[in-house]
Motif scaffolding. Structure first.
Motif, PDB file in Angstrom:
ATOM      1  N   ALA A 177     -34.205  42.826  54.425  1.00 41.05           N
ATOM      2  CA  ALA A 177     -34.221  42.326  53.097  1.00 41.05           C
ATOM      3  C   ALA A 177     -35.420  41.765  52.895  1.00 41.05           C
ATOM      4  O   ALA A 177     -36.044  41.669  51.489  1.00 41.05           O
ATOM      5  CB  ALA A 177     -32.933  41.592  52.650  1.00 41.05           C
ATOM      6  N   ALA A 178     -35.989  40.695  53.688  1.00 41.00           N
ATOM      7  CA  ALA A 178     -36.796  39.952  53.575  1.00 41.00           C
ATOM      8  C   ALA A 178     -38.242  40.870  53.259  1.00 41.00           C
ATOM      9  O   ALA A 178     -39.281  40.809  52.365  1.00 41.00           O
ATOM     10  CB  ALA A 178     -37.249  38.952  54.712  1.00 41.00           C
ATOM     11  N   ALA A 179     -38.317  42.030  54.259  1.00 43.21           N
ATOM     12  CA  ALA A 179     -39.435  42.921  53.954  1.00 43.21           C
ATOM     13  C   ALA A 179     -39.424  43.751  52.809  1.00 43.21           C
ATOM     14  O   ALA A 179     -40.446  44.039  52.265  1.00 43.21           O
ATOM     15  CB  ALA A 179     -39.171  43.727  55.348  1.00 43.21           C
ATOM     16  N   LEU A 180     -38.312  44.177  52.293  1.00 42.87           N
ATOM     17  CA  LEU A 180     -38.124  44.378  51.020  1.00 42.87           C
ATOM     18  C   LEU A 180     -38.673  43.719  49.970  1.00 42.87           C
ATOM     19  O   LEU A 180     -39.175  44.193  48.975  1.00 42.87           O
ATOM     20  CB  LEU A 180     -36.853  44.960  50.535  1.00 42.87           C
ATOM     21  N   ARG A 181     -38.386  42.317  49.846  1.00 44.87           N
ATOM     22  CA  ARG A 181     -38.743  41.425  48.990  1.00 44.87           C
ATOM     23  C   ARG A 181     -40.371  41.256  48.998  1.00 44.87           C
ATOM     24  O   ARG A 181     -40.922  41.472  47.857  1.00 44.87           O
ATOM     25  CB  ARG A 181     -38.400  40.276  49.142  1.00 44.87           C
ATOM     26  N   GLU A 182     -40.810  41.472  50.233  1.00 39.30           N
ATOM     27  CA  GLU A 182     -42.253  41.246  50.414  1.00 39.30           C
ATOM     28  C   GLU A 182     -42.969  42.689  49.860  1.00 39.30           C
ATOM     29  O   GLU A 182     -44.128  42.329  49.138  1.00 39.30           O
ATOM     30  CB  GLU A 182     -42.615  41.147  51.909  1.00 39.30           C
ATOM     31  N   GLN A 183     -42.421  43.611  50.240  1.00 42.67           N
ATOM     32  CA  GLN A 183     -43.188  45.002  49.677  1.00 42.67           C
ATOM     33  C   GLN A 183     -42.718  45.010  48.051  1.00 42.67           C
ATOM     34  O   GLN A 183     -43.932  45.473  47.543  1.00 42.67           O
ATOM     35  CB  GLN A 183     -42.111  46.319  50.289  1.00 42.67           C
ATOM     36  N   GLY A 184     -41.928  44.556  47.654  1.00 40.62           N
ATOM     37  CA  GLY A 184     -41.821  44.342  46.027  1.00 40.62           C
ATOM     38  C   GLY A 184     -42.867  43.328  45.365  1.00 40.62           C
ATOM     39  O   GLY A 184     -43.589  43.860  44.529  1.00 40.62           O
ATOM     40  N   THR A 185     -43.042  42.228  46.050  1.00 41.17           N
ATOM     41  CA  THR A 185     -44.151  41.441  45.713  1.00 41.17           C
ATOM     42  C   THR A 185     -45.388  42.113  45.631  1.00 41.17           C
ATOM     43  O   THR A 185     -46.441  41.995  44.837  1.00 41.17           O
ATOM     44  CB  THR A 185     -43.989  40.067  46.624  1.00 41.17           C
ATOM     45  N   ASP A 186     -45.796  42.808  46.851  1.00 41.72           N
ATOM     46  CA  ASP A 186     -47.074  43.459  46.994  1.00 41.72           C
ATOM     47  C   ASP A 186     -47.283  44.737  46.270  1.00 41.72           C
ATOM     48  O   ASP A 186     -48.497  44.629  45.547  1.00 41.72           O
ATOM     49  CB  ASP A 186     -46.913  44.285  48.528  1.00 41.72           C
ATOM     50  N   ARG A 227     -45.970  44.421  42.973  1.00 41.26           N
ATOM     51  CA  ARG A 227     -46.028  43.862  41.958  1.00 41.26           C
ATOM     52  C   ARG A 227     -47.744  43.583  41.671  1.00 41.26           C
ATOM     53  O   ARG A 227     -48.387  43.728  40.634  1.00 41.26           O
ATOM     54  CB  ARG A 227     -45.203  42.763  41.700  1.00 41.26           C
ATOM     55  N   ALA A 228     -48.098  42.991  42.727  1.00 39.60           N
ATOM     56  CA  ALA A 228     -49.536  42.555  42.979  1.00 39.60           C
ATOM     57  C   ALA A 228     -50.438  43.764  42.809  1.00 39.60           C
ATOM     58  O   ALA A 228     -51.335  43.573  41.809  1.00 39.60           O
ATOM     59  CB  ALA A 228     -49.839  41.716  44.202  1.00 39.60           C
ATOM     60  N   MET A 229     -49.966  44.745  43.352  1.00 39.25           N
ATOM     61  CA  MET A 229     -50.887  46.142  43.374  1.00 39.25           C
ATOM     62  C   MET A 229     -51.069  46.529  41.719  1.00 39.25           C
ATOM     63  O   MET A 229     -52.190  46.864  41.209  1.00 39.25           O
ATOM     64  CB  MET A 229     -50.288  47.215  44.141  1.00 39.25           C
ATOM     65  N   LEU A 273     -44.999  50.974  38.742  1.00 38.62           N
ATOM     66  CA  LEU A 273     -45.082  50.255  40.007  1.00 38.62           C
ATOM     67  C   LEU A 273     -44.058  48.967  39.729  1.00 38.62           C
ATOM     68  O   LEU A 273     -43.447  48.611  40.605  1.00 38.62           O
ATOM     69  CB  LEU A 273     -46.305  49.722  40.225  1.00 38.62           C
ATOM     70  N   ARG A 274     -44.048  48.374  38.691  1.00 36.82           N
ATOM     71  CA  ARG A 274     -43.181  47.151  38.238  1.00 36.82           C
ATOM     72  C   ARG A 274     -41.773  47.453  38.500  1.00 36.82           C
ATOM     73  O   ARG A 274     -41.034  46.642  39.063  1.00 36.82           O
ATOM     74  CB  ARG A 274     -43.613  46.323  37.381  1.00 36.82           C
ATOM     75  N   GLU A 275     -41.465  48.647  38.040  1.00 43.23           N
ATOM     76  CA  GLU A 275     -40.097  49.252  38.058  1.00 43.23           C
ATOM     77  C   GLU A 275     -39.667  49.457  39.593  1.00 43.23           C
ATOM     78  O   GLU A 275     -38.634  49.050  39.976  1.00 43.23           O
ATOM     79  CB  GLU A 275     -39.717  50.457  37.525  1.00 43.23           C
ATOM     80  N   CYS A 276     -40.428  50.076  40.303  1.00 41.65           N
ATOM     81  CA  CYS A 276     -40.366  50.042  41.913  1.00 41.65           C
ATOM     82  C   CYS A 276     -40.194  48.711  42.568  1.00 41.65           C
ATOM     83  O   CYS A 276     -39.222  48.806  43.486  1.00 41.65           O
ATOM     84  CB  CYS A 276     -41.629  50.862  42.419  1.00 41.65           C
ATOM     85  N   ALA A 277     -40.969  47.743  42.252  1.00 37.33           N
ATOM     86  CA  ALA A 277     -40.774  46.571  42.735  1.00 37.33           C
ATOM     87  C   ALA A 277     -39.545  45.958  42.293  1.00 37.33           C
ATOM     88  O   ALA A 277     -38.786  45.305  43.333  1.00 37.33           O
ATOM     89  CB  ALA A 277     -41.871  45.692  42.270  1.00 37.33           C
ATOM     90  N   GLY A 278     -39.184  46.290  41.366  1.00 37.97           N
ATOM     91  CA  GLY A 278     -37.697  45.832  40.789  1.00 37.97           C
ATOM     92  C   GLY A 278     -36.683  46.544  41.517  1.00 37.97           C
ATOM     93  O   GLY A 278     -35.698  45.875  42.129  1.00 37.97           O
ATOM     94  N   SER A 279     -36.855  47.707  41.979  1.00 36.04           N
ATOM     95  CA  SER A 279     -35.889  48.456  43.009  1.00 36.04           C
ATOM     96  C   SER A 279     -35.836  47.792  44.220  1.00 36.04           C
ATOM     97  O   SER A 279     -34.829  47.831  45.021  1.00 36.04           O
ATOM     98  CB  SER A 279     -36.214  49.923  42.899  1.00 36.04           C
ATOM     99  N   HIS A 280     -37.069  47.578  44.851  1.00 35.86           N
ATOM    100  CA  HIS A 280     -37.245  46.844  46.168  1.00 35.86           C
ATOM    101  C   HIS A 280     -36.224  45.541  45.975  1.00 35.86           C
ATOM    102  O   HIS A 280     -35.419  44.937  46.987  1.00 35.86           O
ATOM    103  CB  HIS A 280     -38.651  46.320  46.308  1.00 35.86           C
ATOM    104  N   GLU A 281     -36.390  44.700  44.980  1.00 34.03           N
ATOM    105  CA  GLU A 281     -35.681  43.488  44.764  1.00 34.03           C
ATOM    106  C   GLU A 281     -34.248  43.720  44.712  1.00 34.03           C
ATOM    107  O   GLU A 281     -33.363  43.168  45.343  1.00 34.03           O
ATOM    108  CB  GLU A 281     -36.426  42.699  43.453  1.00 34.03           C
TER     109      GLU A 281
END
Length: 147
Positions: free
Chosen positions: A12-21, A23-25, A57-65
């Motif tokens: 779960a922490a890795a998914l959050r981190e990937q989502g943050t990455d 979003r930054a991308m 990409l932001r939608e993808c980050a939201g899916s990670h969250e």
């Protein structure tokens, strides 16, 4: 039991981190497209396309969250069930041990004149109980007198 909660929390922490990455991308993509010294319709189209990609990409980050939140809810439920199983197992083990002690007392104190005393039906049920394996989900459905 049924899930390594430490591994699930880590995922779960890795998914959050990937989502943050991700979003930054998306932010970098838009910033880089806007920073290009290029004018005209083609430049505007490229920038619009990059903003559209950044939105995806932001939608993808939201899916990670969302996935991380789902895993966290799952791990909370796993912990709750593991605790419930341990509690039921502990109580059942104690009830069975107490019943075995009472049955042994009944057997050792039978009257010498031949009158046989019998254990209670509850104690008989408890002493005949075959427990599920330790930590198994079947503990959640165990029904014993006093439990």
């Amino acid at each position: 039991m049924y899930g390594d909660t430490a591994a699930i929390r880590k995922r779960a922490a890795a998914l959050r981190e990937q989502g943050t990455d991700v979003r930054a991308m998306a932010d970098r993509l838009v910033a880089q497209a806007d920073a290009i010294d290029w004018q005209g319709r083609a430049a505007d189209a490229m920038r619009a396309r990059m903003r559209e990609r950044a939105t995806r990409l932001r939608e993808c980050a939201g899916s990670h969250e969302t996935a991380a939140e789902s895993l966290e809810r799952h791990v909370v439920e796993l912990d709750r069930l593991k605790d419930a199983i341990a509690d039921i197992e502990r109580k059942a083990t104690s009830l069975v041990a107490d019943a075995k002690t009472r049955v042994a007392e009944v057997d050792s104190h039978n009257d010498p004149d031949g009158v046989r005393r019998e254990p209670t039906p509850e104690d008989t049920t408890l002493t005949q109980f075959t427990p599920p394996p330790s930590g198994h989900k079947d503990w959640l459905t165990v029904s014993l007198p006093g439990l």
